[in-house]
Design an enzyme around this catalytic site. Structure first.
Site, PDB file in Angstrom:
ATOM      1  N   HIS A 270      -2.991   1.259  11.057  1.00  0.00           N
ATOM      2  CA  HIS A 270      -2.264   0.305  11.908  1.00  0.00           C
ATOM      3  C   HIS A 270      -1.597   1.117  13.023  1.00  0.00           C
ATOM      4  O   HIS A 270      -1.277   2.295  12.834  1.00  0.00           O
ATOM      5  CB  HIS A 270      -1.205  -0.376  11.032  1.00  0.00           C
TER       6      HIS A 270
ATOM      7  N   ASP B  53       1.364   4.613   4.002  1.00  0.00           N
ATOM      8  CA  ASP B  53       1.732   3.305   4.544  1.00  0.00           C
ATOM      9  C   ASP B  53       1.278   2.267   3.512  1.00  0.00           C
ATOM     10  O   ASP B  53       0.101   1.934   3.435  1.00  0.00           O
ATOM     11  CB  ASP B  53       1.050   3.079   5.895  1.00  0.00           C
TER      12      ASP B  53
ATOM     13  N   LYS C  90       6.305  -9.183   4.196  1.00  0.00           N
ATOM     14  CA  LYS C  90       4.948  -9.406   3.705  1.00  0.00           C
ATOM     15  C   LYS C  90       4.928  -9.639   2.203  1.00  0.00           C
ATOM     16  O   LYS C  90       3.879  -9.919   1.630  1.00  0.00           O
ATOM     17  CB  LYS C  90       4.060  -8.201   4.039  1.00  0.00           C
TER      18      LYS C  90
ATOM     19  N   CYS D 200      -3.447  -5.115  15.511  1.00  0.00           N
ATOM     20  CA  CYS D 200      -2.679  -3.876  15.709  1.00  0.00           C
ATOM     21  C   CYS D 200      -3.418  -2.660  15.152  1.00  0.00           C
ATOM     22  O   CYS D 200      -2.804  -1.764  14.563  1.00  0.00           O
ATOM     23  CB  CYS D 200      -1.280  -3.974  15.089  1.00  0.00           C
TER      24      CYS D 200
ATOM     25  N   GLN E  23       0.540  -3.029   3.103  1.00  0.00           N
ATOM     26  CA  GLN E  23      -0.393  -4.072   2.657  1.00  0.00           C
ATOM     27  C   GLN E  23      -0.613  -4.032   1.146  1.00  0.00           C
ATOM     28  O   GLN E  23      -1.106  -5.007   0.580  1.00  0.00           O
ATOM     29  CB  GLN E  23      -1.749  -3.904   3.366  1.00  0.00           C
TER      30      GLN E  23
END
Lengths: 147, 409
Positions: B122, B198, B224, B366, B201
């Protein structure tokens, strides 16, 4: 919610399927300007040849949705052969139709006819798509500034 | 037990109908809807307990501080952190990634030092490093992709050789690919690198155990994972967080301030300058309690089944008219379905779906470098979460069919 038929008018789909004045021009003498919509990734490269104060030739390249592509295609038809002043007036007039510019920005005198471009009027009912419709026009503004 | 009907009932926004039809929310990789438990927790705290934290001496302020710190503890437990002090509250995963990229680069990295990223990152895990590359002269290297949208680890040892930092996503927000986090972490550590994951998600959709992951730091966002917007987390190993300088100076982050100097508060306060998102922290605490009450393993199982159903349904109904990116094996992917539909532009597909109240994202998500690599200017992305069901997928498929009426294909 307004119906999709307000957005996807037949003439828009026609310009989307069969874009007019697509391609490139030799630079120089033509100038080229890139425009993009960072939100969605739509990209356009506009080639403009100005001779004696007239847009004598104009071509577009790039990719995007039906609205951005058809708007670019119709724009090239409307702009070709116009003087710089007429082109500026058309830009203002189109942006006004997209409700992103007030009339008082217009040059004095009669508003130029938009022709096929009137079909894009329905875009105003879909505010997210206004950016798509004006991408080519903003790019044209930039090109004419540097012309 | 995973009771889908009950879960759907917990989300007021999903109960709404627009012009007589239900809302089909398939944009959870973008941001998730909120359950009543989270909404009520924030409302209750605001109405009964709101006060400054870490400052004032009255009982209400002490109780608010306790509630804020309790949220930190809930989140620490949710990711199996060694201690709540390892959990830093930020604005979102983007701030968490910036906090590390900027702080670590300025503190530790010199001209020519190597940071390794992947082609599926991202922008939030690319741009901060590019900013630091420009400022510090850092070299960025890239782990490429295989044809089916996985990380290509065949040359990994060469790529990470001599690297100071390896920073990569646990799960692609475009392809849905779930990366072999532990393997990459171990090999990066063996190469001497500090490793950031990261996990924006992955944390909302699967069990997260930071000790089992083995990374030095992870980043994720509250919004999220059923929590509110405006709060995120940086988790880090205590020794790393001790060495990492703060990004922002101000109140709460100091131990002492004199006219000529200051000293930092201990972790995590060192990173939480100014009044933090207090109500949002309470909301995120309630979100992880809600997720835990259902069970992250159960949520993952549900999403695997639903993703399989979506892959099967879309492929059966549209055949070669639909191209779905990312791995086919359900074990290797989450419920993020990026696709191209016929030769229609994603904006137009999204517009047609919106007519049927189907909410998807259309665009570059993104991740423009990745989009260029997979040669897609944009995709339509339908993303699934615990509250989605097979009916949502069927409505998506039906809505895609209606593209025929408009574009006459």
């Amino acid at each position: 919610m307004p119906g999709l038929e307000d957005l996807y008018r037949e003439i828009i789909l026609d310009h989307y399927r069969n874009p007019r004045n697509r391609g490139e021009l030799e630079t120089p003498p033509a100038i080229s300007v890139d425009g993009h919509n960072p939100l969605c990734g739509d990209e356009i490269t506009l080639y403009v040849l100005v001779e004696d104060g007239v847009v004598s030739e104009i071509k577009t390249n790039g990719q995007g949705c039906s609205i951005s592509q058809s708007s670019a295609s119709m724009m090239t038809q409307a702009i070709r052969g116009r003087t710089l002043a007429e082109a500026e007036a058309l830009i203002h007039h189109f942006k006004h139709m997209m409700s992103i510019e007030d009339h008082h920005h217009d040059e004095p005198g009669e508003a130029p006819a938009l022709g096929d471009l009137e079909a894009l009027q329905g875009v105003v009912k879909f505010p997210v798509r206004i950016k798509c419709a004006v991408l080519a026009w903003n790019t044209l503004s930039q090109a004419l500034e540097s012309a | 037990m995973f009771d889908l009907a009950r879960i759907r009932n917990d989300f007021p926004h999903l109960q709404r109908s627009l012009e007589g039809s239900p809302v089909v929310y398939l944009d959870s990789a973008n941001t998730s809807q909120k359950p009543t438990a989270v909404i009520e927790a924030m409302k209750h705290f605001t109405e009964h307990s709101y006060a400054p934290i870490n400052r004032s001496a009255y009982r209400m302020a002490a109780a608010a501080t306790d509630a804020y710190e309790n949220a930190r503890t809930l989140i620490a437990n949710f990711i199996n952190a060694g201690s709540p002090d390892e959990v830093v509250f930020t604005k979102n995963a983007t701030e968490s990634l910036n906090l590390f990229a900027q702080g670590w680069s300025r503190q530790r990295l010199q001209q020519g030092d190597v940071v390794v990223l992947t082609h599926m990152e991202h922008h939030a895990n690319i741009v901060p490093w590019q900013m630091m590359a420009a400022e510090r002269g850092i070299e960025i290297r890239w782990i490429p992709l295989t044809d089916d949208g996985q990380l290509d680890l065949s040359d990994l040892d060469n790529i990470i050789d001599g690297a100071s930092v390896v920073s990569f996503t646990a799960m692609s927000n475009v392809l849905g690919t779930m990366n072999p986090v532990r393997e990459i972490v171990d090999r990066s550590h063996a190469a001497g690198a500090t490793v950031m994951v990261d996990a924006c998600q992955s944390v909302p959709h699967a069990v997260t155990d930071v000790q089992a992951m083995g990374a030095d730091l992870i980043a994720f966002s509250g919004h999220k994972m059923l929590g509110p917007s405006g709060i995120g987390v940086l988790w880090g190993r205590p020794d790393i967080l001790d060495q990492l300088p703060p990004l922002m100076g101000g109140g709460n982050m100091i131990d002492d301030v004199r006219l000529d100097t200051f000293s930092c508060a201990p972790v995590p306060a060192k990173f939480e300058a100014g009044t933090p998102p207090i109500i949002e922290a309470i909301g995120l605490g309630a979100a992880v309690e809600y997720l835990s009450s259902i069970g992250m393993a159960e949520i993952r199982q549900h999403e695997m089944e639903l993703t399989q159903y979506a892959l099967d349904t879309l492929t059966e109904r549209f055949g070669s008219d639909i191209v779905i990116h990312g791995p086919r094996n359900i074990e290797e992917r989450g419920g993020v379905l990026s696709f191209a539909f016929r030769d229609l532009h994603p904006h137009d597909v999204s517009q047609i779906l919106d007519e049927k109240n189907v909410c998807v994202r259309a665009g570059h998500h993104c991740a423009k470098p990745l989009m260029r690599i997979i040669e897609a200017h944009a995709t339509v992305r339908a993303s699934l979460y615990l509250y989605n069901d097979t009916n949502d997928v069927d409505i998506l498929a039906d809505a895609l069919t209606s593209a025929d009426d408009i574009f006459g294909l």
